[in-house]
Design a protein around this motif. Structure first.
Motif, PDB file in Angstrom:
ATOM      1  N   PRO A 100       0.822  -1.216  -0.047  1.00  0.00           N
ATOM      2  CA  PRO A 100       0.057  -0.097   0.111  1.00  0.00           C
ATOM      3  C   PRO A 100       0.791   1.394   0.270  1.00  0.00           C
ATOM      4  N   ILE A 101       1.906   1.196   0.563  1.00  0.00           N
ATOM      5  CA  ILE A 101       2.816   2.226   0.778  1.00  0.00           C
ATOM      6  C   ILE A 101       4.368   2.131   0.619  1.00  0.00           C
ATOM      7  N   ALA A 102       4.777   2.838  -0.353  1.00  0.00           N
ATOM      8  CA  ALA A 102       6.333   2.560  -0.653  1.00  0.00           C
ATOM      9  C   ALA A 102       7.147   2.879   0.619  1.00  0.00           C
ATOM     10  N   GLY A 103       8.431   2.586   0.782  1.00  0.00           N
ATOM     11  CA  GLY A 103       9.256   3.062   1.738  1.00  0.00           C
ATOM     12  C   GLY A 103      10.627   2.386   1.836  1.00  0.00           C
ATOM     13  N   THR A 104      11.421   2.788   2.796  1.00  0.00           N
ATOM     14  CA  THR A 104      12.842   1.904   2.705  1.00  0.00           C
ATOM     15  C   THR A 104      12.537   0.489   3.183  1.00  0.00           C
ATOM     16  N   THR A 105      11.359   0.203   3.959  1.00  0.00           N
ATOM     17  CA  THR A 105      11.066  -1.132   4.527  1.00  0.00           C
ATOM     18  C   THR A 105       9.584  -1.152   4.047  1.00  0.00           C
ATOM     19  N   THR A 106       9.191  -2.351   3.558  1.00  0.00           N
ATOM     20  CA  THR A 106       7.811  -2.579   3.175  1.00  0.00           C
ATOM     21  C   THR A 106       7.702  -3.801   2.915  1.00  0.00           C
ATOM     22  N   THR A 107       6.322  -4.400   2.948  1.00  0.00           N
ATOM     23  CA  THR A 107       5.897  -5.812   2.848  1.00  0.00           C
ATOM     24  C   THR A 107       5.022  -5.767   1.496  1.00  0.00           C
ATOM     25  N   PHE A 108       5.383  -6.559   0.466  1.00  0.00           N
ATOM     26  CA  PHE A 108       4.588  -6.817  -0.601  1.00  0.00           C
ATOM     27  C   PHE A 108       3.924  -8.182  -0.555  1.00  0.00           C
ATOM     28  N   SER A 109       2.727  -8.100  -0.783  1.00  0.00           N
ATOM     29  CA  SER A 109       1.849  -9.347  -0.946  1.00  0.00           C
ATOM     30  C   SER A 109       1.150  -9.858  -2.160  1.00  0.00           C
TER      31      SER A 109
END
Length: 218
Positions: A18-27
């Motif tokens: 939902p939100i891009a960032g330096t650390t994120t989770t793709f589902s």
């Protein structure tokens, strides 16, 4: 939303966050495979065939982002590695980058980057995987001999990056500044030739566009 593609041997699956960032989770969902092949960001039509990821695009028109570049200007790919407990993907940039910092009193509408000898600098490429995740990149479809950083470039001088197809630029790379009044100035760097590798950055330094380029050292 941000997204990446995971190729499971049959289909390129889209994973999102939902939100891009330096650390994120793709589902997302995919079928079991070993290895998987990953492309970031997601590019529709990418496939894996004949030992290569195909359909990756380094665009000929790129947004000018001060101090960096948009992810779609220089996609990343990876071949996953599994230790039986987890699966890891070491993403590598497909394109090479050239950077420069410019000052100008005149309004710059766009900047074009090209190979002096007319080499292909943008377009559709394929990426092959070697040892330890290293990749080699070759043109494999429609190509262009220039990359243009677009009209939003006139906002302010600063440092910018352009992504290009890796390769041997036998007589260097030309950077052309196009002004809003229709005029332009250009300068060629590394005229003895330069080899750009995937993920490399070649910094052309500071350019004072208002002064004659011939007075500036390579």
């Amino acid at each position: 939303k941000d997204s990446l593609g995971v190729f499971d041997g049959a289909v390129l699956r889209k994973f999102t966050c939902p939100i891009a960032g330096t650390t994120t989770t793709f589902s997302g969902q995919t079928s079991p495979a070993d290895p998987y092949y990953v492309v970031y960001p997601y590019i529709k039509g990418v496939n894996f065939k004949d030992g290569k990821m195909n359909g990756i695009v380094i665009p000929s028109s790129q947004n000018a982002v001060k101090g960096g570049f948009r992810p779609d200007s220089n996609p990343c790919v990876a071949k996953t590695v599994s230790d039986g407990k987890s699966v890891k993907a070491d993403l590598r940039y497909v394109g090479a980058s050239v950077s420069f910092e410019f000052t100008s009193k005149s309004a710059v509408k766009s900047v074009a980057v090209s190979g002096y000898s007319g080499e292909n600098v943008a377009g559709t490429v394929s990426a092959a995987f070697g040892d330890a995740g290293a990749i080699s990149v070759t043109p494999s479809g429609s190509t262009s001999n220039s990359v243009v950083l677009g009209s939003d470039f006139s906002v302010s001088p600063g440092k910018y990056f352009a992504s290009v197809i890796p390769g041997n630029y036998s007589k260097g790379i030309t950077v052309a500044f196009n002004f809003t009044d229709g005029s332009s100035k250009s300068r060629t760097f590394n005229q003895s030739g330069i080899v750009l590798n995937p993920g490399s950055v070649s910094d052309f330094g500071k350019i004072d566009v208002d002064n004659a380029f011939k007075d500036e050292p390579d």
